[in-house]
Scaffold this active site. Structure first.
Site, PDB file in Angstrom:
ATOM      1  N   ASP A 138       3.874  -5.846   4.731  1.00 31.37           N
ATOM      2  CA  ASP A 138       3.470  -7.250   4.901  1.00 31.37           C
ATOM      3  C   ASP A 138       3.428  -7.632   6.386  1.00 31.37           C
ATOM      4  O   ASP A 138       2.910  -8.691   6.744  1.00 31.37           O
ATOM      5  CB  ASP A 138       4.481  -8.162   4.184  1.00 31.37           C
ATOM      6  N   GLN A 177       7.761 -10.424  -2.829  1.00 31.95           N
ATOM      7  CA  GLN A 177       6.867 -11.567  -3.041  1.00 31.95           C
ATOM      8  C   GLN A 177       7.578 -12.874  -2.684  1.00 31.95           C
ATOM      9  O   GLN A 177       8.654 -13.163  -3.219  1.00 31.95           O
ATOM     10  CB  GLN A 177       6.406 -11.573  -4.512  1.00 31.95           C
ATOM     11  N   LYS A 233      -1.843  -7.025  -7.337  1.00 31.89           N
ATOM     12  CA  LYS A 233      -1.453  -5.944  -6.429  1.00 31.89           C
ATOM     13  C   LYS A 233      -1.303  -4.634  -7.198  1.00 31.89           C
ATOM     14  O   LYS A 233      -1.758  -3.582  -6.761  1.00 31.89           O
ATOM     15  CB  LYS A 233      -0.144  -6.312  -5.706  1.00 31.89           C
TER      16      LYS A 233
END
Ligand code: NAP
Length: 282
Positions: free
Chosen positions: A120, A97, A53
Site C-alpha cells: 500500500d 484494509q 482484490k
C-alpha cells in the site's frame, strides 16, 4: 470514447501484463507472488474492496491470502497476525484494509508491516523514500493516476497541476509523483482560498476530496486533463468529486466514475505485489 479516459481498458491491458509476469515469476521461483489482505470487522464498503482484490489476484495468477477477522479482534491479535505474515515466505505483500474499527490503532499496525511487503506504500519508510525520490513501493491510487497519464500521452513536464486533497493515501503522493515528473504543483485542501480560481489555472486537475461533484464543470480550463479520484456512494449510484457532464465539455481528457481511477488502484496493488515479490527474491 472521445476525451474519456477508459480505466477499464487500461486496467485490462495492465492486468494482462501482470498475469504474464506473475506466470514467469511462478516458473522461476516455484511459487506465485502472494498478497495477504486483512479485513477487521463488517464494514460493507471494505468487504467489497477486499472481494475485488481477491478477484484481481485470481485473474492475474497471484496467490491471495485472506484474513477476515472478527470486529472484536484485539490490537495484540492483529499485530501477532502481521508478525506471522511478515515472517511468511510465501507472502510478498500485506494490505490491511482501512479504516480499522475505532478500538484499533491503525498507525501502530501500519508501522508493524515489513516495508519490503508494504504494497500500500503507507509505511513511513516507503513514504520517506518517495519524498526523497528513491525507488520504493508507491501508493496504488497515485501510481494508477500516473499510469493513466502516461498511457494517454500526457507529459506532466512544465504543466501546472492542481491537486485537491492532501491525504497520505492520495493527495500528497500524487503531488510528489507529478512534481517528480516536472509539473509545477499546487496542493489544495479545506482551508484553500479561491479554489475555483486555482482550478481554473490548472493544466492537470486531480480531485481527491470525497464530496460529490464538488468541482464544478465551469471551473475547468479549456483543454485541461481532469483526474477524478472521488468515490462517493449516492442514491444515484457511485459519483466522483467532479461535475462530470459539464467538465467533460471543457477537458481534453477526463476520467469517469465509475470506470476510471478506481479500477486502476486495484491493478496497481497487484503490480506492487509483483514488484515486492521480485525485490524479495533478488
Ligand atoms: P481524505 O483523507 O478524507 O482527504 C480529503 C481531502 O479533501 C482532505 O485533504 C481535505 O482537506 C480535502 N477537502 C475536504 N473538503 C474540502 C473542501 N471543501 N475544499 C477543498 N478541499 C477539501 O480522503 P482520501 O482518502 O484522500 O479520499 C478522497 C476521495 O477519493 C474519497 O472520495 C475516496 O473515497 C476516494 N478514493 C478513491 C480511491 C480510488 O481508488 N478511486 C482511492 C482512495 C480514495 P483537509 O486536509 O484540510 O481536511
Amino acid at each position: 470514447m472521445g476525451n474519456i479516459i477508459d480505466g477499464k481498458e487500461l486496467s485490462r491491458k495492465k492486468r494482462e501484463e501482470i498475469k504474464q509476469q506473475a506466470e514467469d515469476f511462478s516458473r522461476r521461483y516455484g511459487r506465485p507472488p502472494g498478497l495477504a489482505v486483512v479485513l477487521v470487522g463488517n464494514d460493507p464498503a471494505s468487504a467489497i474492496y477486499v472481494r475485488n482484490k481477491k478477484a484481481g489476484c485470481q485473474q492475474c495468477g497471484i496467490r491471495s491470502f485472506e484474513y477476515l477477522l472478527n470486529e472484536n479482534t484485539t490490537q495484540e491479535e492483529l499485530l501477532a497476525l502481521i508478525d506471522r505474515l511478515n515472517a511468511d515466505n510465501e507472502v510478498d505483500g500485506i494490505l490491511v484494509q482501512l479504516p480499522l474499527p475505532s478500538h484499533l490503532k491503525d498507525r501502530e499496525v501500519l508501522l508493524r508491516i515489513d516495508p519490503a511487503k508494504d504494497v500500500d506504500g503507507l509505511h513511513p519508510y516507503s513514504m520517506g523514500r518517495l519524498l526523497m525520490g528513491e525507488p520504493t513501493l508507491v501508493p496504488c491510487t497515485p501510481r494508477g493516476i500516473m499510469y493513466m497519464l502516461d498511457e494517454y500521452g500526457v507529459d506532466p513536464k512544465g504543466k501546472d497541476a492542481v491537486i485537491i486533497g492532501r491525504s497520505n493515501i492520495v493527495g500528497k503522493p500524487a503531488a510528489l509523483l507529478l512534481m517528480m515528473r516536472h509539473a509545477t504543483i499546487t496542493i489544495c485542501h479545506s482551508r484553500t482560498q479561491n479554489l475555483a480560481g486555482k482550478v481554473a489555472a490548472a493544466d492537470i486537475v486531480v480531485a481527491a476530496i470525497g464530496r460529490t461533484e464538488f468541482v464544478r464543470g465551469d471551473w475547468i480550463k479549456d483543454g485541461a486533463v481532469v483526474i477524478d479520484v472521488g468515490m462517493n456512494r449516492t442514491e444515484a449510484g457511485l459519483k466522483g468529486d467532479v461535475q462530470f457532464d459539464e467538465a467533460k465539455k471543457r477537458a481534453s481528457l477526463i476520467t469517469p466514475v465509475p470506470g476510471g481511477v478506481g479500477l486502476m488502484t486495484i491493478t496497481m496493488l497487484l503490480d506492487n505485489t509483483l514488484i515486492a515479490a521480485r525485490a524479495r527474491v533478488s
